[in-house]
Structures are given as structure tokens and as C-alpha cells.
Design a protein around this motif. Structure first.
Motif, PDB file in Angstrom:
ATOM      1  N   UNK A 176      19.614  91.944  27.540  1.00  0.00           N
ATOM      2  CA  UNK A 176      20.094  91.250  26.346  1.00  0.00           C
ATOM      3  C   UNK A 176      21.501  90.721  26.572  1.00  0.00           C
ATOM      4  N   UNK A 177      21.731  89.463  26.215  1.00  0.00           N
ATOM      5  CA  UNK A 177      23.056  88.858  26.356  1.00  0.00           C
ATOM      6  C   UNK A 177      23.930  89.070  25.134  1.00  0.00           C
ATOM      7  N   UNK A 178      23.318  89.451  24.010  1.00  0.00           N
ATOM      8  CA  UNK A 178      24.059  89.695  22.776  1.00  0.00           C
ATOM      9  C   UNK A 178      23.246  90.651  21.910  1.00  0.00           C
ATOM     10  N   UNK A 179      23.915  91.342  21.011  1.00  0.00           N
ATOM     11  CA  UNK A 179      23.204  92.209  20.079  1.00  0.00           C
ATOM     12  C   UNK A 179      22.209  91.377  19.283  1.00  0.00           C
ATOM     13  N   UNK A 180      20.966  91.841  19.219  1.00  0.00           N
ATOM     14  CA  UNK A 180      19.880  91.051  18.650  1.00  0.00           C
ATOM     15  C   UNK A 180      19.046  91.909  17.719  1.00  0.00           C
TER      16      UNK A 180
END
Length: 232
Positions: A176-180
Motif C-alpha cells: 500500500x502506498x497510502x492508508x486506504x
């Protein structure tokens, strides 16, 4: 090839070619059933430098596959748009681009994007499967499937509050590249999703599928909201 505004049942590009519009202005090429650009092949839309724009739209009933390159020309007189409303697979080396121009990419609600690039999908720049210089619209109501053959990152184009489905199908893993967060279905078909402080939040209205401790799992923190019932 001069292309008018037209709806085609199927379009397969077997050799690199350039579509132009017969007159100045904007035309839209809509494909209703199947669309294919194989590996090593390039489809260019109105790159002849004339005052023309060609939009391309994959309808909700269309299954598309891009393993090569789609190049969409836009000039100072406007911006062309690639719209996916169907099910579009992008291979590991596939690129939708526009050179140095400002064309757009739109992923509609209810559509599906299968992502093969190791860099995932991005909102700007020249990494990932989508590299147009204009607006890149990734709808939170679209379905996202990561199925690359090498380790992938989701990229900053993945919406952080999904209402549709997120699927991981990559034995090399996805990070994951960002909190999702997702309120749709989170599926681990194969491989693992790595989280850090960029955790995945699964809401109490979401469903999960496919998790297997040996071959499909979340590696890292996961926030899972459960429904408050007597059976929880």
C-alpha cells in the motif's frame, strides 16, 4: 486512418498505427464489446499535429486489454480523454500516455481496472500504467485489481476511501502506498498485501474473501471494524 464519431463492437490493433479525425474538432470512438492492443504495439490517436481530438471510450459492456501503448494527443485547442467504463486490463509494460500534452484519463464508477505495472497507478508523473499529463480520475466506486508479475506498489492513484472492490492477485506481493479504506469486497486471491503505517481499514459493511495463511494474507497492520451484534 480517418476515424469519425462511431461505436464499434470490437477493435483489435494488430500493428502500430495512427488514427486521425476526418475534420477539425473532436470525435469520440466508443467500443462496446472488446478492445485489444498487444505487447509491442502502439495505438496513436490524432498525433499528426492537426487541430483534431479523438476521445476513446470503453463502454460498460467492453472488455479491454492493453499490453502495449496508447498515445492520446491533445493540443492548445483542448484535451482528449480515455474513458474506461468497462473491464480494462493493463499489462506490466502497458502505458496510456500523451507525450508532452495534457490528455485525460477517467475511470468510471462501476468499472474495473486490472493493474500490472510495478508502480501501480499514479495521479501525476511518468510512472505506472497511466501517464497522461492532464487529469487522471480514479473513481472510488470503481473496482481495482492488482495482478502484476513482479512486486507492486498500489501507487497514489488508488482512492483512499474505496466503496467498491479491491483485489490482490500477485504472488510477488503488493504494498500500500497510502492508508486506504474499503467498504466493498477485499479479496486476497493470491499473494500478500504489505501494510505499514499505510494500513488497510476494512469497514463493518465490507466483506472479505480468499485469505489463506500460506499463500494469501495481509503482512502488517489491518484495521477491521466489526458489526456490533451479539454474535461478534
Amino acid at each position: 486512418t480517418n476515424v469519425p464519431t462511431i461505436t464499434l463492437n470490437s477493435l483489435t490493433i494488430s500493428a502500430s498505427c495512427n488514427f486521425t479525425a476526418p475534420n477539425s474538432g473532436t470525435v469520440t470512438l466508443t467500443i462496446s464489446t472488446s478492445f485489444s492492443v498487444p505487447a509491442g504495439i502502439s495505438l496513436s490517436l490524432a498525433t499528426d499535429g492537426s487541430f483534431r481530438l479523438i476521445n476513446i471510450t470503453l463502454s460498460s459492456t467492453c472488455t479491454g486489454s492493453i499490453l502495449g501503448t496508447v498515445n492520446i494527443y491533445s493540443g492548445n485547442f483542448g484535451s482528449a480523454t480515455f474513458t474506461n467504463s468497462g473491464n480494462l486490463t493493463l499489462g506490466s509494460a502497458a502505458v496510456i500516455t500523451d507525450g508532452t500534452y495534457n490528455s485525460n484519463f477517467t475511470l468510471s464508477s462501476g468499472s474495473t481496472l486490472q493493474i500490472g505495472s510495478a508502480a501501480g497507478i499514479t495521479t501525476t508523473g511518468t510512472t505506472g500504467n497511466i501517464q497522461v499529463g492532464g487529469t487522471r480520475t480514479y473513481n472510488a466506486g470503481a473496482n481495482y485489481l492488482y495482478n502484476g508479475t513482479a512486486a507492486q506498489v498500489t501507487g497514489n492513484g488508488l482512492p483512499v476511501a474505496l466503496t467498491a472492490n479491491l483485489t490482490i492477485n500477485n504472488s510477488a506481493g503488493v504494498s500500500l502506498s497510502a492508508a486506504t479504506g474499503t467498504s466493498g469486497t477485499f479479496t486476497l486471491s493470491n499473494g500478500f498485501l504489505t501494510t505499514t503505517t499505510n494500513l488497510l481499514a476494512v469497514t463493518k459493511t465490507a466483506t472479505t474473501a480468499g485469505a489463506n495463511s500460506n499463500s494469501a494474507f495481509v503482512s502488517g497492520p489491518l484495521k477491521w471494524s466489526l458489526t456490533n451484534t451479539a454474535n461478534t
